[in-house]
Scaffold this active site. Structure first.
Site, PDB file in Angstrom:
ATOM      1  N   ASP A 154     -50.724  -2.724 -52.123  1.00 49.96           N
ATOM      2  CA  ASP A 154     -49.332  -2.526 -52.523  1.00 49.96           C
ATOM      3  C   ASP A 154     -49.021  -3.607 -53.545  1.00 49.96           C
ATOM      4  O   ASP A 154     -49.938  -4.285 -54.028  1.00 49.96           O
ATOM      5  CB  ASP A 154     -48.401  -2.587 -51.290  1.00 49.96           C
ATOM      6  CG  ASP A 154     -47.142  -1.757 -51.493  1.00 49.96           C
ATOM      7  OD1 ASP A 154     -46.316  -2.128 -52.352  1.00 49.96           O
ATOM      8  OD2 ASP A 154     -46.977  -0.724 -50.808  1.00 49.96           O
ATOM      9  N   HIS A 166     -45.474   0.516 -56.468  1.00 49.61           N
ATOM     10  CA  HIS A 166     -46.182  -0.195 -55.394  1.00 49.61           C
ATOM     11  C   HIS A 166     -47.519  -0.781 -55.859  1.00 49.61           C
ATOM     12  O   HIS A 166     -48.519  -0.712 -55.150  1.00 49.61           O
ATOM     13  CB  HIS A 166     -46.379   0.712 -54.172  1.00 49.61           C
ATOM     14  CG  HIS A 166     -45.082   1.017 -53.481  1.00 49.61           C
ATOM     15  ND1 HIS A 166     -44.494   0.145 -52.590  1.00 49.61           N
ATOM     16  CD2 HIS A 166     -44.240   2.072 -53.587  1.00 49.61           C
ATOM     17  CE1 HIS A 166     -43.354   0.668 -52.170  1.00 49.61           C
ATOM     18  NE2 HIS A 166     -43.174   1.831 -52.757  1.00 49.61           N
ATOM     19  N   GLU A 175     -41.314   6.005 -54.542  1.00 54.99           N
ATOM     20  CA  GLU A 175     -40.399   4.963 -55.004  1.00 54.99           C
ATOM     21  C   GLU A 175     -40.670   4.459 -56.417  1.00 54.99           C
ATOM     22  O   GLU A 175     -40.662   3.267 -56.679  1.00 54.99           O
ATOM     23  CB  GLU A 175     -40.395   3.790 -54.008  1.00 54.99           C
ATOM     24  CG  GLU A 175     -39.896   4.234 -52.646  1.00 54.99           C
ATOM     25  CD  GLU A 175     -39.687   3.077 -51.685  1.00 54.99           C
ATOM     26  OE1 GLU A 175     -38.537   2.907 -51.248  1.00 54.99           O
ATOM     27  OE2 GLU A 175     -40.653   2.363 -51.370  1.00 54.99           O
TER      28      GLU A 175
END
Ligand SMILES: *[C@@H]1O[C@H](CO)[C@@H](O)[C@H](O)[C@H]1NC(C)=O
Ligand SMILES: *[C@@H]1O[C@H](CO)[C@@H](O)[C@H](O)[C@H]1NC(C)=O
Ligand SMILES: *[C@@H]1O[C@H](CO)[C@@H](O)[C@H](O)[C@H]1NC(C)=O
Ligand SMILES: *[C@@H]1O[C@H](CO)[C@@H](O)[C@H](O)[C@H]1NC(C)=O
Ligand SMILES: *[C@@H]1O[C@H](CO)[C@@H](O)[C@H](O)[C@H]1NC(C)=O
Length: 612
Positions: free
Chosen positions: A260, A314, A380
């Site tokens: 991440d 990420h 996201e």
């Protein structure tokens, strides 16, 4: 031990016998209490010699239709008698070919170790079994006949995990007959058999139910648990402990969110800079040999390890070396535009980024392959990140794109398409289904413009009542449920950015985890036409606030509650499962898993009395 003060006479299993002593400082067995099975419930009674009472474990094994099996099988009928035996008298008689055979031997070694672990003084693979008080018990043997028809061992969404298990007893031998199509089914059967066995504390032996018939197959083919090893590093030992617990619950997928923004702990042979710049320390790295060890450990326990490489958001740590190597910026740390610090997204304007990404996929496939699924992450993305960087803005403009949201979504979908091609190339041209998290790209009106429903499976992390679920089903997407309001196990603790509680509070107790039914959620939003598009579900443990030391308590026994929902999918709710879950939690502890307590031990000993 102090001086012997008195011998105690009690009724055990209907026989009156002298079996224990009370010392001056401590007491030894037997307990003045025993258990009687009344109406499928173990009732605690004073052992005054008038009633034939069982020990708690014997009662749990034989009382009720399902004993203490977890997850509950499709159908089972268990006898009410037990036979005593020693683990040294257990033999495997396999009938199998190929890889199924060698894995079966290993799974049997795990089974034997789990039997040893029933002893309270287990240590390092051994336990001090007592001298049997009657010759029968020392001679009694447990013969496990296992037939597996398919020699190949490959997990996929179509893998048959069903099995049949029969237990019979005659002439000092308890014979267990297991029939399964695949190694996975046979392994699940061995797990079930472990749960038909318990420790008999008065005699210091094991006991097995003398007759049983179990027919079993899972309700869902995808039964997962997500672990994030980027926010905090999780050791190989803790990953193995997690796999042990998953195996005890028949979960079949460890979704490994390896990287991440925070750290990049996976060593890639051809891209060593990724861990050099991205790992928290040289100790916190998974080398290819570690991964292979984890994959094999998982396979023996019936579990696929599904790798995720989350992109284009990420990302961050691990990607900082591009400019130093003359490849330009590969990812940008867009500090102010993301959900949590640190931020980062891949640099779409840099073609070198794709060469590196393709190489990352190649290494993933090399170490994790053969793969049957791949997780692209894809959640996201923050458009502001891209829209506030000169390099991206001028690239968008140069290519004739506007700077509006739709243009960016289109670029994102092109990124996804390229990723899919790169992964397929890395997998020697063999296309495997890709999994994507729900995101702005999967929203109503956008998803079917950008994502082909035969190539992508969508993992839903909205609430369980989000209308998007109906939309995705109606458009033919296969779904994996991870609705955060029940199946995010990191929720309900203190915040780590700012004060108060973390974003997805409240905490979901095991009862909520258990009652979260994908079919019911889908039915609530649309109708039952789409049930076969639901592949299963997964609980996620994001590790911003987790490492080796508190991992187990957050995962277990809630992971077990998830497992029964996904394996059995019972029409009933948590109340009917409670007494078995308390017992299963004890079992997990014996396997070295530091599972959370969910009730006082009194409730384990007084079945059905912990209700208001
Ligand atoms: C057993 O359960 C049934 C139905 O719940 C009830 O009618 C009966 O009284 C119970 N028997 C005993 C001995 O508790
Ligand atoms: C990108 O920034 C421009 C201003 O520089 C703005 O007009 C546009 O709406 C932004 N696009 C998005 C998707 O936010
Ligand atoms: C969707 O993907 C499948 C499998 O790769 C392919 O056969 C099909 O042509 C694709 N459909 C569209 C509309 O691109
Ligand atoms: C389905 O809807 C009913 C009625 O609103 C609700 O009680 C139930 O909790 C819902 N089930 C799930 C799994 O969301
Ligand atoms: C299920 O819902 C879909 C979409 O709302 C509808 O087209 C279909 O007719 C429904 N099927 C049944 C059996 O109600």
């Amino acid at each position: 031990m102090g001086e012997v003060q008195a011998a105690v006479v009690v009724a055990v299993m209907g026989m009156v016998m002298v079996v224990g002593v009370i010392g001056s400082q401590a007491f030894t067995l037997p307990s003045p209490w025993g258990y009687q099975c009344v109406n499928n419930t173990c009732v605690k009674k004073l052992a005054d010699g008038t009633l034939p009472l069982a020990t708690l474990n014997e009662c749990k094994l034989t009382c009720g239709k399902m004993g203490v099996l977890w997850p509950q099988p499709t159908s089972a009928s268990l006898g009410s008698e037990v036979a005593y035996f020693l683990p040294s008298n257990v033999v495997l008689q396999p009938s199998c070919r190929g890889e199924a055979c060698s894995l079966l031997q290993e799974a049997f070694a795990v089974f034997r170790d789990n039997l040893e672990r029933y002893h309270p003084l287990y240590s390092n693979g051994k336990a001090p079994w007592m001298q049997p008080w009657q010759p029968d018990a020392s001679a009694h043997s447990l013969v496990v006949k296992v037939t597996v028809t398919i020699p190949e061992v490959k997990m996929s969404l179509d893998t048959q995990e069903d099995y049949l298990l029969e237990v019979t007893t005659a002439g000092g031998v308890t014979t267990v007959t297991i029939n399964a199509n695949t190694f996975f089914g046979a392994r699940h059967a061995l797990e079930t058999l472990t749960q038909l066995i318990e420790y008999q504390e008065i005699h210091g032996l094991l006991m097995v139910v003398t007759s049983a018939s179990v027919r079993d197959s899972p309700a869902f083919s995808y039964r997962g648990l997500l672990l994030d090893t980027s926010r905090n590093f999780i050791s190989v030992a803790a990953l193995k402990r997690t796999l042990d617990a998953m195996a005890a619950c028949k979960l079949n997928t460890l979704h490994w969110h390896i990287t991440d923004t925070h750290s990049f702990p996976l060593y890639l042979d051809t891209l060593p800079n990724m861990v050099y710049y991205g790992a928290y320390s040289s100790e916190q790295v998974y080398f290819p040999a570690d991964v292979r060890e984890i994959l094999h450990y998982a396979k023996v326990r019936g579990i696929r390890v599904l790798p995720e490489f989350d992109a284009p958001a990420h990302v961050g740590n691990g990607w900082q070396w591009g400019e130093m190597q003359g490849l330009g910026k590969l990812a940008e740390p867009w500090q102010s535009y993301c959900v949590e610090p640190p931020c980062g997204q891949l640099n779409l304007a840099n073609p070198n980024m794709y060469s590196v990404l393709g190489q990352v996929y190649k290494e993933f496939v090399d170490v994790f392959g053969p793969i049957d699924l791949f997780h692209y992450g894809g959640d996201e993305v923050n458009l502001n990140c891209w829209n506030t960087t000169d390099e991206i803005i001028s690239w968008m403009t140069r290519n004739g794109y506007g700077l509006h949201a739709d243009a960016y979504y289109q670029q994102w979908s092109i990124f996804q398409e390229k990723s899919h091609k790169l992964l397929t190339a890395a997998n020697k041209g063999v296309e495997v289904p890709g999994i994507l998290w729900t995101s702005h790209l999967t929203e109503a009106g956008r998803v079917d413009r950008f994502l082909n429903n035969s190539q992508y499976i969508i993992q839903v992390w909205t609430t369980g009542h989000d209308p998007l679920i109906a939309e995705l089903l109606q458009k033919g997407y296969r779904l994996i449920f991870s609705n955060y309001d029940a199946w995010y196990l990191d929720c309900g603790f203190g915040a780590w950015v700012g004060e108060g509680n973390n974003w997805c509070s409240p905490y979901s107790g095991w009862q909520k985890v258990y009652d979260n039914s994908p079919h019911q959620m889908a039915l609530n939003l649309t109708n039952s036409t789409y049930a076969n598009l639901i592949l299963g579900g997964e609980a996620a443990l994001w590790t911003e606030q987790v490492d080796d030391h508190n991992l187990d308590a957050k995962l277990w026994p809630r992971g077990a509650a998830l497992a029964e929902r996904l394996w059995t999918n019972p029409p009933t709710g948590w109340k009917q499962a409670e007494f078995r879950l308390i017992h299963h939690r004890q079992r997990l502890v014996k396997r070295g898993v530091l599972s959370e307590r969910i009730q006082p031990q009194w409730c384990h000993q007084n079945e059905g009395l912990c209700y208001l």
